[in-house]
Design an enzyme around this catalytic site. Sequence first.
Site, mmCIF file in Angstrom:
data_model
loop_
_atom_site.group_PDB
_atom_site.id
_atom_site.type_symbol
_atom_site.label_atom_id
_atom_site.label_comp_id
_atom_site.label_asym_id
_atom_site.label_seq_id
_atom_site.Cartn_x
_atom_site.Cartn_y
_atom_site.Cartn_z
ATOM 1 N N GLY A 38 0.846 -1.200 0.000
ATOM 2 C CA GLY A 38 0.000 0.000 0.000
ATOM 3 C C GLY A 38 0.882 1.250 0.000
ATOM 4 O O GLY A 38 0.661 2.186 -0.779
ATOM 5 N N HIS A 39 1.898 1.247 0.867
ATOM 6 C CA HIS A 39 2.829 2.386 0.890
ATOM 7 C C HIS A 39 3.593 2.452 -0.427
ATOM 8 O O HIS A 39 3.839 3.537 -0.958
ATOM 9 C CB HIS A 39 3.840 2.240 2.030
ATOM 10 N N GLN A 150 -6.662 5.812 0.441
ATOM 11 C CA GLN A 150 -8.107 5.868 0.655
ATOM 12 C C GLN A 150 -8.537 4.939 1.798
ATOM 13 O O GLN A 150 -9.593 5.106 2.379
ATOM 14 C CB GLN A 150 -8.826 5.500 -0.653
ATOM 15 N N ARG A 189 -1.071 -3.260 10.592
ATOM 16 C CA ARG A 189 -1.603 -4.003 11.738
ATOM 17 C C ARG A 189 -2.053 -5.412 11.361
ATOM 18 O O ARG A 189 -2.339 -6.218 12.252
ATOM 19 C CB ARG A 189 -2.750 -3.225 12.385
#
Length: 284
Positions: A38-39, A150, A189
Amino acid sequence: MKPAVVAEIEPLRAVVAEARRKGQTIGLVPTMGALHDGHRSLIEAARGRNDFVVVSIFVNPTQFGPNEDLQRYPRPLATDLELCRQAGVDLVFHPRPEVVYPPDYRSYVEVTGLQDVLCGASRPGHFRGVATVVLKLFHLVQPDRAYFGQKDAQQVRIVQQMVKDLNVPVEVCVCPTVRETDGLALSSRNAYLDAGERRLATVVYRTLIEARRSIEGGERSAAAIRERMRERIGAAPGAVVDYAAVVDAETLCEATEIEPGRPLLLALAVKFGGTRLIDNLLIP
Ligand code: PAF
């Protein structure tokens, strides 16, 4: 090439100023580390539109509540730097907490209303910490553009509102949520989940998809959608709903009637054991 890593404010400002002197545009990707794909997608988006890309890696203490996971939040710096190298990051800002918050620190940013609902209701003070550190990073780096996912829809709304209200000259760029093949939204997480919880966690995205389908199928009652989402998650053993929300995408106020043309956010926060996961779908 390996990115330069700086831990202090002066060298950060100096390196960014040098890029500016060369006429380069600056993209900033604020993170708390434990970087995943995602990063990587945020960094790639920044790489695509800016000449010089800065990633901040800072586990921001002010956005953690007293009983949250600040101490055990993952900090795999070597693998984070390797991802940054592969993704073509120019500079990593990795300050110690006292560099960002010296002992005499007193100023905080609040985006009233937006900060108190959804995640803000169960994590009081969380978005005050987020808004404060993001504004500080904007001042320190002075990027042309900053990149957010998002997946953290409420964080995105709060940063957008703060930038607008405080006339911060930064373009906020929002990138789509990156998911595992079974739909689970990537999150640092997710690493806390055991194998059973990981299997169960797919219920979050499936529930959002079903809710969207029922809206597409003509359901107009937000209460009915909320109730169905709660039931669906509640039927998964061990999953505990924190919230199941259908809100106006801009104000984050609860919707009553689903009106065509009015953007909505379907948002879930669900606990699996000690791990709280969030996800959302924007209904344009
Ligand atoms: O989304 C995050 O990782 C954090 O909330 C952020 C934006 C880096 C601020 O600490």
